[in-house]
Design a protein around this motif. Structure first.
Motif, PDB file in Angstrom:
ATOM      1  N   LEU A 139       0.818  -1.218   0.000  1.00  0.00           N
ATOM      2  CA  LEU A 139       0.000   0.000   0.000  1.00  0.00           C
ATOM      3  C   LEU A 139       0.847   1.261   0.000  1.00  0.00           C
ATOM      4  CD1 LEU A 139      -2.939  -0.780   2.458  1.00  0.00           C
ATOM      5  CD2 LEU A 139      -3.087  -0.330   0.014  1.00  0.00           C
ATOM      6  N   GLU A 170     -10.989  -5.326   2.850  1.00  0.00           N
ATOM      7  CA  GLU A 170     -10.411  -6.165   1.810  1.00  0.00           C
ATOM      8  C   GLU A 170      -9.236  -5.453   1.141  1.00  0.00           C
ATOM      9  OE1 GLU A 170      -9.594  -8.301  -1.603  1.00  0.00           O
ATOM     10  OE2 GLU A 170     -10.693  -6.424  -1.871  1.00  0.00           O
ATOM     11  N   LEU A 171      -8.120  -6.164   0.936  1.00  0.00           N
ATOM     12  CA  LEU A 171      -6.885  -5.545   0.467  1.00  0.00           C
ATOM     13  C   LEU A 171      -7.043  -4.891  -0.893  1.00  0.00           C
ATOM     14  CD1 LEU A 171      -3.905  -4.961   0.885  1.00  0.00           C
ATOM     15  CD2 LEU A 171      -3.380  -7.210  -0.087  1.00  0.00           C
ATOM     16  N   THR A 198      -6.485  -0.921  -1.735  1.00  0.00           N
ATOM     17  CA  THR A 198      -5.574  -0.401  -2.755  1.00  0.00           C
ATOM     18  C   THR A 198      -6.288   0.579  -3.671  1.00  0.00           C
ATOM     19  OG1 THR A 198      -4.378  -2.503  -2.695  1.00  0.00           O
ATOM     20  CG2 THR A 198      -3.931  -1.056  -4.547  1.00  0.00           C
TER      21      THR A 198
END
Length: 233
Positions: free
Chosen positions: A77, A179-180, A184
């Motif tokens: 990130l 949630e990744l 992002t």
């Protein structure tokens, strides 16, 4: 869905979608024949993001492609933040200056010295290539060159306080997502669109503050409570 259906779903013309594909702003669909491909919800989502980066965020196609490329990579990130920051933070003059840079280290300008001192006083720990460092320093040096000395250390610190509040809001928005992949996207879109949002809010606040500090002359129409119906100034 076929490209024509993707066009309908996003409101973007087919030739523009093909341009996005050529410029690698949009990932390819699943080939079903040499001349046909199928697209899905991820393509709809990406087209909407690209339009936001270009039309609202004001990025060039090349800048947007770098941001999109970061989304499609396995960057952490913090690195996505860096890509998005550089996409919105480096004016052409600074970019060309970087290209022309030599190995010789020039003496720091007054603006660079002040920004370094500000970072130290506020405990801001950043890498030397953070795009905000030369950008902020260039602004201070330009103020000085114009003979405008009202950005005192006190005023600069108030700007820094506001920047801290904005940064905290930015990171809180990212942290609110679980949630990744969505985190992002929030980083990329929020960094780019957040600059535009902040610019808009600043202009609204400046006008409101100007009315508080400098009353309108007698007879001048005051701003009303409805922003949709009242006349402009």
């Amino acid at each position: 869905m076929r490209m024509s259906e993707l066009s309908t779903a996003t409101g973007v013309a087919v030739p523009t979608l093909k341009f996005y594909l050529r410029e690698q702003l949009l990932h390819a669909g699943e080939r079903t024949s040499p001349n046909q491909a199928q697209y899905d919800a991820s393509h709809v989502e990406r087209v909407r993001l690209v339009r936001a980066l270009l039309e609202v965020g004001g990025l060039s196609v090349a800048q947007a492609a770098r941001v999109v490329g970061a989304l499609d990579s396995d960057m952490p990130l913090s690195s996505v933040f860096g890509v998005a920051q550089r996409a919105v933070s480096i004016p052409a003059a600074l970019a060309s200056a970087d290209d022309e840079a030599t190995d010789a280290e020039p003496a720091p300008t007054a603006g660079q010295t002040r920004i370094a001192a500000l970072c130290e006083s506020r405990g801001w720990r950043v890498y030397p290539n953070n795009p905000g460092l030369p950008l902020a320093a260039r602004v201070l040096d330009t103020y000085a060159a114009l003979g405008l000395g009202h950005i005192s250390d006190t005023v600069l610190d108030r700007y820094a306080q506001a920047a801290d509040l904005v940064a905290a809001a930015d990171l809180a928005a990212v942290g609110a997502v679980d949630e990744l992949t969505e985190m992002t996207r929030t980083v990329a879109a929020g960094t780019v669109l957040g600059d535009t949002l902040l610019a808009g809010l600043r202009r609204i606040a400046q006008e409101a503050e100007s009315f508080r500090r400098f009353p309108l002359p007698d007879g001048a129409p005051a701003p009303g409570t409805s922003l949709l119906d009242e006349q402009d100034c």
